[in-house]
Design a protein around this motif. Structure first.
Motif, short mmCIF file in Angstrom:
data_model
loop_
_atom_site.label_atom_id
_atom_site.label_comp_id
_atom_site.label_asym_id
_atom_site.label_seq_id
_atom_site.Cartn_x
_atom_site.Cartn_y
_atom_site.Cartn_z
N GLU A 1 10.11 161.50 87.69
CA GLU A 1 10.95 160.24 87.49
C GLU A 1 12.27 159.71 87.66
O GLU A 1 13.52 160.06 86.45
CB GLU A 1 9.79 159.31 86.60
N GLY A 2 12.78 158.70 88.72
CA GLY A 2 14.06 158.72 88.34
C GLY A 2 14.91 159.37 89.05
O GLY A 2 15.94 159.30 89.35
N ASP A 3 14.51 160.61 89.86
CA ASP A 3 15.08 160.73 90.99
C ASP A 3 15.30 160.01 92.20
O ASP A 3 14.26 159.20 92.82
CB ASP A 3 14.30 162.55 91.82
N VAL A 4 16.68 160.42 93.18
CA VAL A 4 16.94 159.88 94.25
C VAL A 4 16.21 160.48 94.95
O VAL A 4 16.37 161.86 94.85
CB VAL A 4 18.00 159.25 94.57
N VAL A 5 15.45 160.43 96.77
CA VAL A 5 15.11 160.74 96.90
C VAL A 5 14.83 159.80 98.31
O VAL A 5 15.55 158.88 98.42
CB VAL A 5 13.19 160.81 97.10
N VAL A 6 15.39 160.81 99.78
CA VAL A 6 14.89 160.50 100.75
C VAL A 6 13.56 160.40 101.52
O VAL A 6 12.82 161.86 101.24
CB VAL A 6 16.00 160.81 102.02
N LEU A 7 12.97 160.01 102.80
CA LEU A 7 11.40 159.67 102.66
C LEU A 7 11.37 160.49 104.56
O LEU A 7 12.08 160.17 105.61
CB LEU A 7 11.21 158.34 103.20
N ASN A 8 10.76 161.41 104.84
CA ASN A 8 10.62 161.87 105.98
C ASN A 8 9.68 161.13 105.93
O ASN A 8 8.00 161.05 106.05
CB ASN A 8 10.07 163.87 105.63
N PRO A 9 9.24 159.99 107.59
CA PRO A 9 7.91 158.96 106.70
C PRO A 9 6.61 159.73 108.16
O PRO A 9 5.99 159.04 108.07
CB PRO A 9 8.84 158.24 107.76
N THR A 10 6.79 161.72 108.50
CA THR A 10 6.15 161.85 109.28
C THR A 10 4.95 162.34 108.56
O THR A 10 5.65 163.09 107.85
CB THR A 10 6.96 162.76 110.69
N LEU A 11 3.93 162.02 108.48
CA LEU A 11 3.04 162.44 107.59
C LEU A 11 1.46 163.36 108.27
O LEU A 11 1.37 162.84 110.29
CB LEU A 11 1.50 161.25 107.07
N SER A 12 1.41 164.14 108.30
CA SER A 12 0.74 165.45 109.33
C SER A 12 -0.94 165.36 108.06
O SER A 12 -0.44 165.38 107.18
CB SER A 12 1.24 166.51 109.73
N CYS A 13 -1.66 166.29 109.05
CA CYS A 13 -3.04 166.75 108.99
C CYS A 13 -2.28 168.36 107.60
O CYS A 13 -3.32 168.50 106.84
CB CYS A 13 -3.82 167.24 110.21
N GLY A 14 -1.58 168.88 108.07
CA GLY A 14 -1.53 169.83 107.30
C GLY A 14 -1.85 171.16 107.25
O GLY A 14 -1.95 171.92 106.69
N GLY A 15 -3.31 170.99 108.47
CA GLY A 15 -4.22 171.96 108.42
C GLY A 15 -4.23 173.08 110.07
O GLY A 15 -4.76 173.82 109.27
N CYS A 16 -3.70 172.15 110.45
CA CYS A 16 -3.95 172.07 112.09
C CYS A 16 -2.75 173.95 113.29
O CYS A 16 -2.29 174.06 112.06
CB CYS A 16 -3.62 171.47 113.19
N GLU A 17 -2.80 173.56 113.39
CA GLU A 17 -1.81 175.34 114.29
C GLU A 17 -1.09 175.30 114.15
O GLU A 17 0.33 175.72 113.89
CB GLU A 17 -2.68 175.78 115.25
N ARG A 18 -0.45 173.51 114.44
CA ARG A 18 0.91 172.89 114.74
C ARG A 18 1.32 173.01 113.40
O ARG A 18 2.85 173.40 113.35
CB ARG A 18 1.28 171.48 115.01
N CYS A 19 0.73 172.36 112.03
CA CYS A 19 1.75 172.31 110.78
C CYS A 19 1.59 173.81 110.89
O CYS A 19 2.84 173.75 110.17
CB CYS A 19 0.35 171.54 110.36
N ALA A 20 0.89 174.77 111.18
CA ALA A 20 1.04 176.08 110.32
C ALA A 20 2.22 176.85 111.10
O ALA A 20 2.30 177.72 109.88
CB ALA A 20 0.15 176.79 110.54
#
Length: 356
Positions: A94-113
């Motif tokens: 908490e308090g960290d400055v962050v930037v957003l990667n706005p792409t949300l992926s499934c995390g489990g498919c071949e492309r994500c792997a």
């Protein structure tokens, strides 16, 4: 507008051409998510076209915004260090400055792997998906896996996303030492692509841009510029490269006309990268592709690794990037800024909406 501990301000696309600042409930992070206090969010060309209704990728009622920097306010239980299900590649506090990667992926498919989560078939994009309240607001929530710590000048965090788009385009084109590169279009993505090509060691980088203000900005970045209204860009580039043409051309506009120029300016066996999306369909000279063995490469967003790498690069080059921010406006002035830009007020660089 006065808010409470449980509310926030948000810029809502009430209807096409009508953006309003309203009070909404403040979201709360679920396990694995973070609540982020927005500091600044850039107005992307896709946001502007969503505002006007041109691109069909935004709908009335949604909160847009994906080029953003903020601070972590609260971590959902699974996002806290030591909680046992740490999801962020870099532990956040908490308090960290962050930037957003706005792409949300499934995390489990071949492309994500394979590290290609940005083209996951089930991807969702913060700021595009209408079900997600995004970053033109005081707060938003997102998976901690999509947040990257940022240690540079705060406002420059809002530049990371478009800079990553340009970097990925240059990488997709295979830009490296010895390449002569032409970029068509000197808006924010063209600027990002030009900086990325220099970052990758290109021998020369030339940008074609009709707007004098943008040509002046690019000149301050150390980039050679051409006015397509004054010269035949393809002919000029061929002359500059000893009759060969550019080894890589990055089309940051994406129209039939610019793709035609790209092919005409590309050397035999060279690469044309299509990153601009001015039109959903384009016409091209098939013979110009096949008879000179040119390659057309599509590019979309960036990998998670490229986004994180660009965030690190951005925070280390503040003196170079100050030119990229043309204007900052308060949240209260966001509707007027969108209206002005839709009416033809096109600043040379990025317009940021601040919420802090």
């Amino acid at each position: 507008m006065t808010t409470t501990d449980t509310t926030m301000r948000a810029l809502v696309l009430e209807d096409f051409g009508d953006l309003v600042l309203v009070e909404r409930p403040r979201p709360a992070p679920a396990p694995g998510e973070a609540l982020v206090r927005v500091l600044a969010t850039g107005i992307c060309g896709s946001d502007l076209h969503g505002y006007t209704g041109e691109n069909g990728r935004r709908v009335p009622g949604q909160v847009m915004g994906h080029e953003t920097v903020g601070t972590v306010v609260t971590l959902g239980d699974a996002g806290r260090p030591g909680a046992g299900i740490e999801q962020s590649p870099v532990p956040l506090a908490e308090g960290d400055v962050v930037v957003l990667n706005p792409t949300l992926s499934c995390g489990g498919c071949e492309r994500c792997a394979r590290g290609m989560s940005h083209i996951c078939a089930d991807r969702r994009v913060v700021g595009v998906d209408p079900a997600i309240s995004a970053a033109f607001a005081d707060y938003f929530v997102v998976s901690v896996a999509n947040l990257v710590p940022f240690g540079g000048e705060t406002l420059h965090g809002a530049l990371v996303e478009p800079l990553a788009v340009g970097y990925h385009a240059a990488v997709r084109g295979g830009v490296g030492a010895g390449d002569d590169v032409l970029v068509l279009g000197g808006g924010p993505i063209g600027q990002a692509a030009a900086l990325a090509c220099a970052r990758l060691g290109a021998a020369s980088v030339t940008v074609s841009e009709p707007a004098p203000e943008r040509r002046e900005l690019l000149g301050r970045l150390g980039v050679d510029v051409l006015d397509p209204g004054a010269v035949d860009v393809a002919v000029e580039v061929i002359e500059r490269t000893g009759g060969l043409g550019a080894s890589v051309v990055i089309d940051a506009v994406g129209s039939s006309a610019t793709l035609g120029t790209a092919l005409a300016a590309t050397t035999a066996g060279g690469v044309c990268v299509l990153v601009g999306m001015a039109a959903p369909r384009v016409e091209l000279d098939a013979f110009a592709v096949s008879t000179f063995e040119r390659t057309i490469v599509g590019t979309f967003c960036y990998s998670a690794a490229e986004f994180a790498e660009t965030a690190r690069w951005t925070q280390d080059h503040p003196e170079l990037l100050r030119a990229l921010v043309s204007r900052t406006v308060r949240a209260e002035d966001g509707p007027a800024a969108f209206a002005a830009m839709a009416a033809g007020d096109n600043p040379a660089g990025k317009v940021l909406v601040t919420f802090a």
